[in-house]
Design a protein around this motif. Structure first.
Motif, PDB file in Angstrom:
ATOM      1  N   ASP A 139       0.872  -1.171   0.000  1.00 49.45           N
ATOM      2  CA  ASP A 139       0.000   0.000   0.000  1.00 49.45           C
ATOM      3  C   ASP A 139       0.911   1.224   0.000  1.00 49.45           C
ATOM      4  OD1 ASP A 139      -1.647   2.156   0.645  1.00 49.45           O
ATOM      5  OD2 ASP A 139      -2.986   0.930   1.873  1.00 49.45           O
ATOM      6  N   THR A 140       1.045   1.872  -1.144  1.00 50.08           N
ATOM      7  CA  THR A 140       2.012   2.963  -1.238  1.00 50.08           C
ATOM      8  C   THR A 140       1.612   4.177  -0.407  1.00 50.08           C
ATOM      9  OG1 THR A 140       0.975   3.814  -3.263  1.00 50.08           O
ATOM     10  CG2 THR A 140       2.774   2.231  -3.525  1.00 50.08           C
ATOM     11  N   MET A 141       0.322   4.453  -0.266  1.00 53.80           N
ATOM     12  CA  MET A 141      -0.091   5.593   0.554  1.00 53.80           C
ATOM     13  C   MET A 141       0.103   5.298   2.041  1.00 53.80           C
ATOM     14  SD  MET A 141      -0.890   8.448  -0.876  1.00 53.80           S
ATOM     15  CE  MET A 141       0.441   8.218  -2.072  1.00 53.80           C
ATOM     16  N   ALA A 142      -0.029   4.037   2.441  1.00 48.75           N
ATOM     17  CA  ALA A 142       0.278   3.682   3.826  1.00 48.75           C
ATOM     18  C   ALA A 142       1.763   3.867   4.100  1.00 48.75           C
ATOM     19  CB  ALA A 142      -0.141   2.246   4.110  1.00 48.75           C
ATOM     20  N   LEU A 143       2.609   3.485   3.139  1.00 49.86           N
ATOM     21  CA  LEU A 143       4.044   3.690   3.298  1.00 49.86           C
ATOM     22  C   LEU A 143       4.395   5.171   3.316  1.00 49.86           C
ATOM     23  CD1 LEU A 143       5.395   0.816   1.024  1.00 49.86           C
ATOM     24  CD2 LEU A 143       5.521   0.965   3.525  1.00 49.86           C
ATOM     25  N   ALA A 144       3.543   6.004   2.726  1.00 50.12           N
ATOM     26  CA  ALA A 144       3.752   7.451   2.808  1.00 50.12           C
ATOM     27  C   ALA A 144       3.699   7.919   4.254  1.00 50.12           C
ATOM     28  CB  ALA A 144       2.697   8.181   1.974  1.00 50.12           C
ATOM     29  N   GLY A 145       2.794   7.337   5.038  1.00 50.34           N
ATOM     30  CA  GLY A 145       2.738   7.689   6.452  1.00 50.34           C
ATOM     31  C   GLY A 145       4.034   7.370   7.162  1.00 50.34           C
ATOM     32  N   LEU A 146       4.610   6.207   6.845  1.00 44.95           N
ATOM     33  CA  LEU A 146       5.885   5.820   7.446  1.00 44.95           C
ATOM     34  C   LEU A 146       6.994   6.767   7.009  1.00 44.95           C
ATOM     35  CD1 LEU A 146       7.433   3.713   9.141  1.00 44.95           C
ATOM     36  CD2 LEU A 146       7.718   2.375   7.052  1.00 44.95           C
ATOM     37  N   ALA A 147       6.982   7.171   5.741  1.00 50.50           N
ATOM     38  CA  ALA A 147       8.028   8.052   5.222  1.00 50.50           C
ATOM     39  C   ALA A 147       7.952   9.454   5.816  1.00 50.50           C
ATOM     40  CB  ALA A 147       7.931   8.132   3.699  1.00 50.50           C
ATOM     41  N   LEU A 148       6.746   9.911   6.115  1.00 50.31           N
ATOM     42  CA  LEU A 148       6.569  11.289   6.580  1.00 50.31           C
ATOM     43  C   LEU A 148       6.542  11.420   8.099  1.00 50.31           C
ATOM     44  CD1 LEU A 148       3.849  12.482   4.033  1.00 50.31           C
ATOM     45  CD2 LEU A 148       6.306  12.955   3.978  1.00 50.31           C
ATOM     46  N   THR A 149       6.059  10.394   8.794  1.00 49.04           N
ATOM     47  CA  THR A 149       5.891  10.509  10.248  1.00 49.04           C
ATOM     48  C   THR A 149       6.685   9.487  11.047  1.00 49.04           C
ATOM     49  OG1 THR A 149       4.008   8.985  10.522  1.00 49.04           O
ATOM     50  CG2 THR A 149       3.514  11.220   9.755  1.00 49.04           C
ATOM     51  N   GLY A 150       7.261   8.487  10.395  1.00 51.68           N
ATOM     52  CA  GLY A 150       8.013   7.463  11.100  1.00 51.68           C
ATOM     53  C   GLY A 150       7.167   6.335  11.640  1.00 51.68           C
ATOM     54  N   ALA A 151       5.859   6.348  11.372  1.00 52.43           N
ATOM     55  CA  ALA A 151       4.966   5.292  11.839  1.00 52.43           C
ATOM     56  C   ALA A 151       3.771   5.213  10.901  1.00 52.43           C
ATOM     57  CB  ALA A 151       4.487   5.563  13.267  1.00 52.43           C
ATOM     58  N   VAL A 159       0.460  -3.379   3.678  1.00 52.82           N
ATOM     59  CA  VAL A 159      -0.108  -4.252   2.653  1.00 52.82           C
ATOM     60  C   VAL A 159      -1.456  -3.705   2.195  1.00 52.82           C
ATOM     61  CG1 VAL A 159      -0.896  -6.590   2.146  1.00 52.82           C
ATOM     62  CG2 VAL A 159       1.091  -6.234   3.626  1.00 52.82           C
ATOM     63  N   ALA A 160      -1.665  -3.682   0.886  1.00 53.31           N
ATOM     64  CA  ALA A 160      -2.912  -3.179   0.322  1.00 53.31           C
ATOM     65  C   ALA A 160      -4.094  -4.048   0.762  1.00 53.31           C
ATOM     66  CB  ALA A 160      -2.827  -3.166  -1.204  1.00 53.31           C
ATOM     67  N   GLY A 161      -5.138  -3.400   1.292  1.00 52.71           N
ATOM     68  CA  GLY A 161      -6.348  -4.102   1.687  1.00 52.71           C
ATOM     69  C   GLY A 161      -6.314  -4.707   3.069  1.00 52.71           C
ATOM     70  N   VAL A 162      -5.179  -4.666   3.749  1.00 46.00           N
ATOM     71  CA  VAL A 162      -5.044  -5.235   5.092  1.00 46.00           C
ATOM     72  C   VAL A 162      -5.018  -4.095   6.096  1.00 46.00           C
ATOM     73  CG1 VAL A 162      -3.625  -6.624   6.652  1.00 46.00           C
ATOM     74  CG2 VAL A 162      -3.803  -7.251   4.234  1.00 46.00           C
ATOM     75  N   GLY A 163      -5.925  -4.127   7.071  1.00 47.24           N
ATOM     76  CA  GLY A 163      -6.007  -3.061   8.055  1.00 47.24           C
ATOM     77  C   GLY A 163      -5.799  -3.574   9.462  1.00 47.24           C
ATOM     78  N   LYS A 164      -5.320  -2.702  10.336  1.00 49.78           N
ATOM     79  CA  LYS A 164      -5.158  -3.065  11.744  1.00 49.78           C
ATOM     80  C   LYS A 164      -6.507  -3.061  12.444  1.00 49.78           C
ATOM     81  CE  LYS A 164      -3.275  -1.728  16.137  1.00 49.78           C
ATOM     82  NZ  LYS A 164      -4.613  -1.911  16.736  1.00 49.78           N
ATOM     83  N   LEU A 165      -6.708  -4.004  13.334  1.00 47.05           N
ATOM     84  CA  LEU A 165      -7.909  -4.023  14.154  1.00 47.05           C
ATOM     85  C   LEU A 165      -7.913  -2.795  15.061  1.00 47.05           C
ATOM     86  CD1 LEU A 165     -10.443  -5.539  15.189  1.00 47.05           C
ATOM     87  CD2 LEU A 165      -8.940  -6.737  16.796  1.00 47.05           C
ATOM     88  N   THR A 371      -2.368  13.617   1.091  1.00 46.15           N
ATOM     89  CA  THR A 371      -3.193  12.561   1.689  1.00 46.15           C
ATOM     90  C   THR A 371      -2.919  12.422   3.176  1.00 46.15           C
ATOM     91  OG1 THR A 371      -3.318  11.344  -0.398  1.00 46.15           O
ATOM     92  CG2 THR A 371      -3.738  10.100   1.628  1.00 46.15           C
ATOM     93  N   ILE A 372      -1.655  12.308   3.551  1.00 48.49           N
ATOM     94  CA  ILE A 372      -1.304  12.087   4.955  1.00 48.49           C
ATOM     95  C   ILE A 372      -1.632  13.320   5.796  1.00 48.49           C
ATOM     96  CG2 ILE A 372       0.576  11.612   6.552  1.00 48.49           C
ATOM     97  CD1 ILE A 372      -0.376   9.209   4.863  1.00 48.49           C
ATOM     98  N   THR A 373      -1.390  14.512   5.265  1.00 43.89           N
ATOM     99  CA  THR A 373      -1.728  15.727   6.011  1.00 43.89           C
ATOM    100  C   THR A 373      -3.225  15.807   6.272  1.00 43.89           C
ATOM    101  OG1 THR A 373       0.170  16.919   5.106  1.00 43.89           O
ATOM    102  CG2 THR A 373      -1.638  18.239   5.991  1.00 43.89           C
ATOM    103  N   ALA A 374      -4.030  15.468   5.271  1.00 46.39           N
ATOM    104  CA  ALA A 374      -5.488  15.494   5.450  1.00 46.39           C
ATOM    105  C   ALA A 374      -5.927  14.477   6.490  1.00 46.39           C
ATOM    106  CB  ALA A 374      -6.177  15.225   4.114  1.00 46.39           C
ATOM    107  N   ARG A 375      -5.336  13.300   6.459  1.00 43.18           N
ATOM    108  CA  ARG A 375      -5.724  12.272   7.439  1.00 43.18           C
ATOM    109  C   ARG A 375      -5.306  12.662   8.854  1.00 43.18           C
ATOM    110  NH1 ARG A 375      -3.780   6.551   5.778  1.00 43.18           N
ATOM    111  NH2 ARG A 375      -5.036   6.075   7.614  1.00 43.18           N
ATOM    112  N   LEU A 376      -4.108  13.196   9.006  1.00 48.46           N
ATOM    113  CA  LEU A 376      -3.663  13.639  10.327  1.00 48.46           C
ATOM    114  C   LEU A 376      -4.545  14.766  10.853  1.00 48.46           C
ATOM    115  CD1 LEU A 376       0.202  13.612   9.762  1.00 48.46           C
ATOM    116  CD2 LEU A 376      -1.098  12.003  11.168  1.00 48.46           C
ATOM    117  N   THR A 377      -4.937  15.663   9.966  1.00 49.12           N
ATOM    118  CA  THR A 377      -5.829  16.762  10.367  1.00 49.12           C
ATOM    119  C   THR A 377      -7.159  16.217  10.861  1.00 49.12           C
ATOM    120  OG1 THR A 377      -4.797  18.253   8.754  1.00 49.12           O
ATOM    121  CG2 THR A 377      -6.973  18.867   9.581  1.00 49.12           C
TER     122      THR A 377
END
Length: 573
Positions: A139-151, A159-165, A371-377
């Motif tokens: 999931d490239t947008m999920a990896l964007a969160g790791l690249a920008l925030t460290g988590a 992984v695309a389509g796999v989410g944390k409970l 994307t990540i800025t909008a989600r964090l907001t």
């Protein structure tokens, strides 16, 4: 552990035939696979029915550890209501007829991952294990969160389509379908004024032996102050560092005051590893964290822990919620707003662990930032918070601690008991009712230390601040706090201007070793470039070693390279 439920007739049989390794049949359409990289914990050899436990469940009401048998009995007698009295962290799966349920502690520190496809659904303690079984990609947008925030952000996995409970929820798997059910709230057992001491005391009472992570800062000192005097001689202080480091010197003074043994461990063992062994340690760190954290931050600690006895260990994680380390410079009494969210996102959240922007494809990076800025907001403004200080508390608990701390905790479950008093339900309730202004500048924590152990309050922190003075307040203390704030703000500004990232314990050593052993040159440039994330020319320069990458940049590239290699090793279900 990975459990899949297949709704279509024969589909489970076909999957079992193709993936017989590590397979146990739970029912006609229920299959359980064990993943070798995520097998720590008390998973049953022959489920009858399945009750699998990772971590040690402490009954908060009786201050005792529960065996897997006792957990099974409690679930049979009370159902999900039993979770109300269980202390974090843990991860649990159990079977009830044709239904399998999976849940973790209330704060969600034990990570479960879920996925659903046509006629099949799965839960597992590893998103990459699910990906390998069912042929899923990144999931490239999920990896964007790791690249920008460290988590990872929110409930993302790599992984695309796999989410944390989600925290406070139970996953139910039956008939090839996946459902999420809210668990009952945790029990409140102590009055606010007794919450911290009660949480520490009952966790210590549940274990015959224990050690406590000691540092020169606030959180470990508050845990030590709350530790009953009778338990201190039989509890070991544990500090990573060298004897001449300020942090270690202060930790030794605390241990001497408490009359406890103090163990100092450095990370020299990491430097003595061969290139092949170091690469293996780094890969193991990335895999244990499910490729959702920087392995440079974990490698040294993992090597140290491998040589330590697996006794219960107190950790001060989430102590920040009692002292608001993220408060300085924030208008705590103001109403939450988009402007305040943008400020804290740009100044703090996307700065500490930012990967070098030059590494990425420009179009991908622009979309990722938006994307990540909008989600964090949305996360910062998504609660019913009376003030900006309360919004910050909620965000750091539900986002930063939930994912950043939870990743490290999840990797430890089954390897040693982790004792986290600042995640106790009573302590969290105390944090919520204590006004941010009272917690600001660590004054509330200082007052608690002074109330619980005046002797500990008289010993200066590694920063030079004395808790007793902070607790009293006054002009002198305000001047000292102001000087400390200016120093931290200046360091933050220098970090932003120089594009330096924030080092953690041992990460600088691990990073220099990775470069010395040429791990940057071992990446698969073509595979990484094909992901759509990176700038190919920047990857080539990275592999050649044209410049020395920072900790965040080096760790991110190595993580994604290993993630892609791991996913390619699966052949789908």
């Amino acid at each position: 552990m990975l459990i899949a439920s297949f709704a279509e007739p024969g589909q489970a049989d076909r999957a079992a035939a193709r993936h017989a390794d590590g397979l146990v049949r739970l029912g006609p359409t229920l299959l359980l696979w064990r993943d070798a990289d995520h097998g720590a914990g008390r998973w049953p050899a022959v489920p009858d029915p399945l009750v699998g436990l990772q971590g040690d469940i402490v009954d908060r009401r009786d201050a005792c550890r529960l065996s897997a048998t006792a957990v099974a009995a409690a679930l049979a007698a009370q159902g999900v209501a039993a979770f109300a009295d269980w202390a974090p962290p843990f991860r649990l799966a159990w079977q009830d007829g044709d239904t399998v349920r999976a849940a973790a502690d209330h704060p969600g520190l034990g990570h479960w991952f879920t996925w659903a496809g046509p006629g099949v659904a799965a839960i597992g303690d590893s998103a990459t294990a699910i990906a390998r079984r069912f042929g899923l990609g990144i999931d490239t947008m999920a990896l964007a969160g790791l690249a920008l925030t460290g988590a990872m952000v929110g409930l993302d996995s790599a992984v695309a389509g796999v989410g944390k409970l989600a925290a406070g929820h139970i996953a139910e798997l039956a008939g090839g379908c996946l459902a999420m059910v809210a668990m009952p709230p945790p029990s409140r057992l102590a009055a606010p004024e007794d919450a911290i001491a009660a949480a520490v005391a009952r966790l210590r009472a549940a274990h015959e032996t224990a050690e406590i992570e000691l540092s020169g800062g606030w959180d470990s000192r508050l845990m030590l102050a709350a530790l009953p005097a009778a338990d201190r001689p039989s509890t070991t202080g544990f500090t990573i560092g060298t004897p001449d480091a300020p942090d270690v010197i202060v930790a030794a003074r605390l241990a001497a005051h408490a009359g406890m043994q103090h163990v100092i461990v450095d990370q020299s063992a990491l430097a003595r590893l061969s290139a092949a062994d170091f690469a293996a340690v780094l890969h193991s760190a990335a895999a244990r964290d499910d490729f959702t954290a920087n392995p440079l931050d974990r490698a040294g600690v993992n090597v140290i822990n491998a040589g330590r006895p697996p006794v219960a260990r107190f950790s001060g994680q989430n102590g920040e919620i009692l002292r608001g380390f993220y408060y300085p410079g924030q208008p705590l009494d103001a109403a939450p707003s988009a402007a305040l969210a943008a400020r804290v996102i740009g100044w703090r959240i996307i700065s500490n662990d930012l990967v070098s922007p030059a590494l990425f494809d420009p179009a991908w990076l622009a979309a990722a930032r938006a994307t990540i800025t909008a989600r964090l907001t949305d996360q910062l403004l998504g609660g019913d918070d009376a003030s900006w200080g309360a919004a910050l508390d909620r965000f750091y608990l539900e986002q930063r601690m939930h994912r950043w701390c939870g990743t490290a905790v999840s990797a430890t479950l089954g390897r040693r008991p982790v004792l986290l008093p600042f995640f106790d339900a009573d302590v969290l309730a105390l944090a919520r009712v204590t006004p941010p202004a009272q917690k600001n500048a660590s004054r509330f924590v200082a007052q608690e230390i002074a109330r619980l152990d005046p002797g500990l309050a008289a010993i200066a922190l590694d920063s030079g601040l004395v808790p007793a003075a902070v607790a009293r307040g006054g002009v002198g203390n305000r001047v000292a706090q102001a000087r400390r704030f200016v120093a931290k703000a200046t360091a933050k500004l220098q970090q932003r201007l120089s594009a330096r990232d924030r080092a953690t314990i041992g990460s600088a050593t691990a990073g220099s070793l990775a470069l010395r052993h040429g791990l940057n040159g071992a990446i698969d440039v073509d595979r990484l470039a094909d992901s759509g994330i990176f700038n190919r020319d920047a990857l080539v320069a990275f592999a050649r070693g044209d410049a020395t990458p920072g900790r965040a940049t080096l760790g991110f590239v190595l993580t994604v390279d290993q993630l892609l290699a791991t996913l390619m090793s699966g052949d789908g279900a």
